[in-house]
Design a protein around this motif. Structure first.
Motif, PDB file in Angstrom:
ATOM      1  N   GLU A 219       0.827  -1.211   0.000  1.00 39.77           N
ATOM      2  CA  GLU A 219       0.000   0.000   0.000  1.00 39.77           C
ATOM      3  C   GLU A 219       0.866   1.268   0.000  1.00 39.77           C
ATOM      4  OE1 GLU A 219      -4.029   1.558   2.198  1.00 39.77           O
ATOM      5  OE2 GLU A 219      -2.690   0.262   3.315  1.00 39.77           O
ATOM      6  N   HIS A 220       1.964   1.280   0.733  1.00 38.29           N
ATOM      7  CA  HIS A 220       2.828   2.467   0.812  1.00 38.29           C
ATOM      8  C   HIS A 220       3.787   2.592  -0.378  1.00 38.29           C
ATOM      9  CE1 HIS A 220       5.117  -0.761   2.744  1.00 38.29           C
ATOM     10  NE2 HIS A 220       6.181  -0.146   2.284  1.00 38.29           N
ATOM     11  N   CYS A 221       3.880   1.569  -1.224  1.00 34.49           N
ATOM     12  CA  CYS A 221       4.790   1.602  -2.379  1.00 34.49           C
ATOM     13  C   CYS A 221       4.117   2.118  -3.652  1.00 34.49           C
ATOM     14  CB  CYS A 221       5.354   0.209  -2.645  1.00 34.49           C
ATOM     15  SG  CYS A 221       6.502  -0.360  -1.383  1.00 34.49           S
ATOM     16  N   PHE A 222       2.796   2.181  -3.666  1.00 35.82           N
ATOM     17  CA  PHE A 222       2.075   2.689  -4.835  1.00 35.82           C
ATOM     18  C   PHE A 222       2.013   4.208  -4.690  1.00 35.82           C
ATOM     19  CE2 PHE A 222      -1.869   3.454  -7.336  1.00 35.82           C
ATOM     20  CZ  PHE A 222      -1.384   3.003  -8.557  1.00 35.82           C
ATOM     21  N   THR A 223       2.908   4.912  -5.380  1.00 38.46           N
ATOM     22  CA  THR A 223       3.082   6.345  -5.167  1.00 38.46           C
ATOM     23  C   THR A 223       2.812   7.165  -6.429  1.00 38.46           C
ATOM     24  OG1 THR A 223       5.429   6.197  -5.698  1.00 38.46           O
ATOM     25  CG2 THR A 223       4.827   5.973  -3.366  1.00 38.46           C
ATOM     26  N   CYS A 224       2.597   8.454  -6.227  1.00 38.24           N
ATOM     27  CA  CYS A 224       2.412   9.403  -7.319  1.00 38.24           C
ATOM     28  C   CYS A 224       3.749   9.589  -8.042  1.00 38.24           C
ATOM     29  CB  CYS A 224       1.917  10.733  -6.751  1.00 38.24           C
ATOM     30  SG  CYS A 224       1.870  12.083  -7.962  1.00 38.24           S
ATOM     31  N   PHE A 225       3.722   9.582  -9.360  1.00 37.84           N
ATOM     32  CA  PHE A 225       4.943   9.756 -10.143  1.00 37.84           C
ATOM     33  C   PHE A 225       5.551  11.141  -9.923  1.00 37.84           C
ATOM     34  CE2 PHE A 225       7.118  11.125 -14.027  1.00 37.84           C
ATOM     35  CZ  PHE A 225       8.081  10.132 -14.128  1.00 37.84           C
ATOM     36  N   SER A 226       4.725  12.144  -9.680  1.00 38.84           N
ATOM     37  CA  SER A 226       5.210  13.512  -9.555  1.00 38.84           C
ATOM     38  C   SER A 226       5.725  13.841  -8.155  1.00 38.84           C
ATOM     39  CB  SER A 226       4.098  14.491  -9.932  1.00 38.84           C
ATOM     40  OG  SER A 226       4.544  15.818  -9.847  1.00 38.84           O
ATOM     41  N   CYS A 227       4.914  13.611  -7.124  1.00 37.37           N
ATOM     42  CA  CYS A 227       5.300  14.039  -5.774  1.00 37.37           C
ATOM     43  C   CYS A 227       5.813  12.899  -4.894  1.00 37.37           C
ATOM     44  CB  CYS A 227       4.121  14.722  -5.086  1.00 37.37           C
ATOM     45  SG  CYS A 227       2.763  13.617  -4.649  1.00 37.37           S
TER      46      CYS A 227
ATOM     47  N   PRO B 158       2.542   8.416  -1.180  1.00 37.95           N
ATOM     48  CA  PRO B 158       1.757   7.195  -1.363  1.00 37.95           C
ATOM     49  C   PRO B 158       0.329   7.518  -1.784  1.00 37.95           C
ATOM     50  CG  PRO B 158       2.939   7.127   0.718  1.00 37.95           C
ATOM     51  CD  PRO B 158       3.084   8.523   0.177  1.00 37.95           C
ATOM     52  N   ILE B 159      -0.142   6.820  -2.793  1.00 41.00           N
ATOM     53  CA  ILE B 159      -1.527   6.976  -3.234  1.00 41.00           C
ATOM     54  C   ILE B 159      -2.418   6.075  -2.390  1.00 41.00           C
ATOM     55  CG2 ILE B 159      -3.130   6.594  -5.137  1.00 41.00           C
ATOM     56  CD1 ILE B 159      -0.827   7.396  -7.033  1.00 41.00           C
ATOM     57  N   GLY B 160      -1.896   4.910  -2.037  1.00 40.76           N
ATOM     58  CA  GLY B 160      -2.674   3.981  -1.224  1.00 40.76           C
ATOM     59  C   GLY B 160      -3.998   3.668  -1.886  1.00 40.76           C
ATOM     60  N   THR B 161      -5.090   3.899  -1.180  1.00 43.30           N
ATOM     61  CA  THR B 161      -6.421   3.610  -1.727  1.00 43.30           C
ATOM     62  C   THR B 161      -7.133   4.882  -2.185  1.00 43.30           C
ATOM     63  OG1 THR B 161      -7.372   3.704   0.494  1.00 43.30           O
ATOM     64  CG2 THR B 161      -6.685   1.537  -0.310  1.00 43.30           C
ATOM     65  N   LYS B 162      -6.406   6.014  -2.248  1.00 43.05           N
ATOM     66  CA  LYS B 162      -7.011   7.269  -2.719  1.00 43.05           C
ATOM     67  C   LYS B 162      -7.170   7.222  -4.238  1.00 43.05           C
ATOM     68  CE  LYS B 162      -3.752   9.526  -0.587  1.00 43.05           C
ATOM     69  NZ  LYS B 162      -2.836  10.560  -0.163  1.00 43.05           N
TER      70      LYS B 162
ATOM     71  N   LYS C 110      -1.683   8.441 -16.562  1.00 41.63           N
ATOM     72  CA  LYS C 110      -1.350   9.176 -17.789  1.00 41.63           C
ATOM     73  C   LYS C 110       0.011   8.699 -18.268  1.00 41.63           C
ATOM     74  CE  LYS C 110      -0.777  13.797 -19.748  1.00 41.63           C
ATOM     75  NZ  LYS C 110      -1.495  13.525 -20.982  1.00 41.63           N
ATOM     76  N   ASP C 111       0.085   8.309 -19.522  1.00 40.24           N
ATOM     77  CA  ASP C 111       1.343   7.871 -20.133  1.00 40.24           C
ATOM     78  C   ASP C 111       2.051   6.802 -19.295  1.00 40.24           C
ATOM     79  OD1 ASP C 111       0.893   9.768 -22.147  1.00 40.24           O
ATOM     80  OD2 ASP C 111       1.998  11.316 -21.064  1.00 40.24           O
ATOM     81  N   GLN C 112       1.310   5.799 -18.864  1.00 44.87           N
ATOM     82  CA  GLN C 112       1.847   4.668 -18.102  1.00 44.87           C
ATOM     83  C   GLN C 112       2.351   5.065 -16.711  1.00 44.87           C
ATOM     84  OE1 GLN C 112       1.600   1.494 -19.443  1.00 44.87           O
ATOM     85  NE2 GLN C 112       0.542   2.520 -21.110  1.00 44.87           N
ATOM     86  N   LYS C 113       1.985   6.239 -16.222  1.00 44.52           N
ATOM     87  CA  LYS C 113       2.376   6.691 -14.884  1.00 44.52           C
ATOM     88  C   LYS C 113       1.113   7.007 -14.095  1.00 44.52           C
ATOM     89  CE  LYS C 113       6.633   8.653 -16.625  1.00 44.52           C
ATOM     90  NZ  LYS C 113       6.600   8.924 -18.040  1.00 44.52           N
ATOM     91  N   SER C 114       1.197   6.907 -12.769  1.00 44.75           N
ATOM     92  CA  SER C 114       0.053   7.192 -11.901  1.00 44.75           C
ATOM     93  C   SER C 114       0.297   8.498 -11.159  1.00 44.75           C
ATOM     94  CB  SER C 114      -0.130   6.055 -10.890  1.00 44.75           C
ATOM     95  OG  SER C 114      -0.352   4.847 -11.575  1.00 44.75           O
ATOM     96  N   TYR C 115      -0.718   9.364 -11.162  1.00 41.85           N
ATOM     97  CA  TYR C 115      -0.631  10.664 -10.506  1.00 41.85           C
ATOM     98  C   TYR C 115      -1.744  10.806  -9.477  1.00 41.85           C
ATOM     99  CZ  TYR C 115       2.434  12.024 -14.366  1.00 41.85           C
ATOM    100  OH  TYR C 115       3.457  12.086 -15.258  1.00 41.85           O
ATOM    101  N   CYS C 116      -1.433  11.394  -8.321  1.00 39.87           N
ATOM    102  CA  CYS C 116      -2.498  11.738  -7.381  1.00 39.87           C
ATOM    103  C   CYS C 116      -3.309  12.857  -8.033  1.00 39.87           C
ATOM    104  CB  CYS C 116      -1.932  12.145  -6.020  1.00 39.87           C
ATOM    105  SG  CYS C 116      -0.932  13.651  -6.004  1.00 39.87           S
TER     106      CYS C 116
END
Length: 72
Positions: free
Chosen positions: A28-36, A39-43, A48-54
């Motif tokens: 859960e703590h390893c799934f993070t926003c590519f920019s900042c 951790p995204i967790g369950t939020k 976008k472009d194969q990356k995850s952003y909060c």
């Protein structure tokens, strides 16, 4: 101690929270926003472009903004 191993040889101890996205498993703590890197967790997040952003980072970098006030 009981555990499972994902395809990247990361240990997930039984009872540990984990997420699955695009066939990959994350702590859960390893799934993070590519920019900042927070951790995204369950939020909510936006891919976008194969990356995850909060949501706040996506809005800051990619969302259409008002021409007058520059807010989303």
């Amino acid at each position: 101690m009981r555990f499972s191993i994902n395809k990247h040889n990361l240990l997930f101890f039984l009872g540990t929270k984990k997420l699955e996205y695009r066939g990959q498993q994350f702590h859960e703590h390893c799934f993070t926003c590519f920019s900042c890197s927070q951790p995204i967790g369950t939020k909510s997040f936006i891919p976008k472009d194969q990356k995850s952003y909060c949501v706040p980072c996506y809005e800051e970098h990619f969302a259409t903004k008002c021409a007058r006030c520059t807010k989303v």
